[in-house]
Design an enzyme around this catalytic site. Structure first.
Site, PDB file in Angstrom:
ATOM      1  CG  HIS A 104      48.877  40.387  35.205  1.00  0.00           C
ATOM      2  ND1 HIS A 104      48.378  39.259  35.832  1.00  0.00           N
ATOM      3  CD2 HIS A 104      47.835  41.257  35.152  1.00  0.00           C
ATOM      4  CE1 HIS A 104      47.107  39.429  36.132  1.00  0.00           C
ATOM      5  NE2 HIS A 104      46.741  40.635  35.723  1.00  0.00           N
ATOM      6  CG  HIS A 108      46.256  44.087  38.969  1.00  0.00           C
ATOM      7  ND1 HIS A 108      44.947  44.498  39.143  1.00  0.00           N
ATOM      8  CD2 HIS A 108      46.203  42.975  38.202  1.00  0.00           C
ATOM      9  CE1 HIS A 108      44.140  43.656  38.521  1.00  0.00           C
ATOM     10  NE2 HIS A 108      44.883  42.722  37.925  1.00  0.00           N
TER      11      HIS A 108
HETATM   12  P1  AMP Z   1      43.080  40.553  36.558  1.00  0.00           P
HETATM   13  O1  AMP Z   1      42.288  39.524  35.847  1.00  0.00           O
HETATM   14  O2  AMP Z   1      44.029  41.294  35.662  1.00  0.00           O
HETATM   15  O3  AMP Z   1      42.222  41.481  37.384  1.00  0.00           O
HETATM   16  O4  AMP Z   1      44.031  39.763  37.553  1.00  0.00           O
HETATM   17  C1  AMP Z   1      43.817  39.602  38.901  1.00  0.00           C
HETATM   18  C2  AMP Z   1      44.864  38.641  39.373  1.00  0.00           C
HETATM   19  O5  AMP Z   1      44.938  38.690  40.768  1.00  0.00           O
HETATM   20  C3  AMP Z   1      44.581  37.182  38.970  1.00  0.00           C
HETATM   21  O6  AMP Z   1      45.669  36.704  38.183  1.00  0.00           O
HETATM   22  C4  AMP Z   1      44.477  36.475  40.325  1.00  0.00           C
HETATM   23  O7  AMP Z   1      45.021  35.179  40.304  1.00  0.00           O
HETATM   24  C5  AMP Z   1      45.264  37.421  41.242  1.00  0.00           C
HETATM   25  N1  AMP Z   1      44.908  37.377  42.649  1.00  0.00           N
HETATM   26  C6  AMP Z   1      43.667  37.457  43.191  1.00  0.00           C
HETATM   27  N2  AMP Z   1      43.740  37.441  44.541  1.00  0.00           N
HETATM   28  C7  AMP Z   1      45.055  37.360  44.850  1.00  0.00           C
HETATM   29  C8  AMP Z   1      45.781  37.303  46.075  1.00  0.00           C
HETATM   30  N3  AMP Z   1      45.159  37.324  47.269  1.00  0.00           N
HETATM   31  N4  AMP Z   1      47.127  37.212  46.019  1.00  0.00           N
HETATM   32  C9  AMP Z   1      47.763  37.177  44.831  1.00  0.00           C
HETATM   33  N5  AMP Z   1      47.145  37.245  43.645  1.00  0.00           N
HETATM   34  C10 AMP Z   1      45.802  37.320  43.645  1.00  0.00           C
END
Ligand code: AMP
Length: 116
Positions: free
Chosen positions: A100, A98
């Site tokens: 950001h 993903h």
């Molecule tokens: P990372 O640390 O780059 O893997 O980021 C994962 C991101 O996903 C974090 O910023 C979380 O807050 C976000 N996240 C986790 N679950 C959800 C969800 N159900 N909907 C939206 N964002 C999410």
């Protein structure tokens, strides 16, 4: 991937605040925003990370969507950061690649916060 939360969002099984969707990607607001604008973009197909040999077209779709998200969120002119936390040392917590998109406020220049 049946139990992957981002696959569940892509399949519409888990609610998310959708920002845009096309054939390749879906963008939705981060559930725990760390900036005034904090949107995630995922490929609809499950790839764990940048190391998963995803096709160039999928990479292009992610970056094109990042630009579209910035326009939708009205931060294209003020600027924004595009971040991929990839793998263990980068603290990737969701094992579905993903991107950001973060903005809406002036950021400091440093990008790396080491734990020690
Ligand atoms: P990372 O640390 O780059 O893997 O980021 C994962 C991101 O996903 C974090 O910023 C979380 O807050 C976000 N996240 C986790 N679950 C959800 C969800 N159900 N909907 C939206 N964002 C999410």
């Amino acid at each position: 991937m049946e139990r992957c939360i981002f696959c569940m969002i892509a399949r519409g099984e888990l609610e998310a605040r959708k920002v845009l969707e096309n054939d390749d990607v879906i963008a939705f607001d981060d559930i725990a925003p760390q900036a005034p604008v904090h949107t995630l973009i995922i490929p609809k197909v499950h790839y764990q990370s940048m190391e998963s040999n995803l096709p160039l077209g999928s990479l292009a779709a992610l970056f094109t969507a990042a630009r579209e998200v910035a326009r939708i969120k009205d931060i294209a002119d003020s600027g924004y950061r595009v971040i991929v936390n990839n793998g263990r040392d980068a603290n990737q917590t969701v094992q579905h690649l993903h991107v950001h998109v973060m903005g809406g406020k002036h950021m400091s220049h440093g990008m790396v916060n080491f734990e020690d």
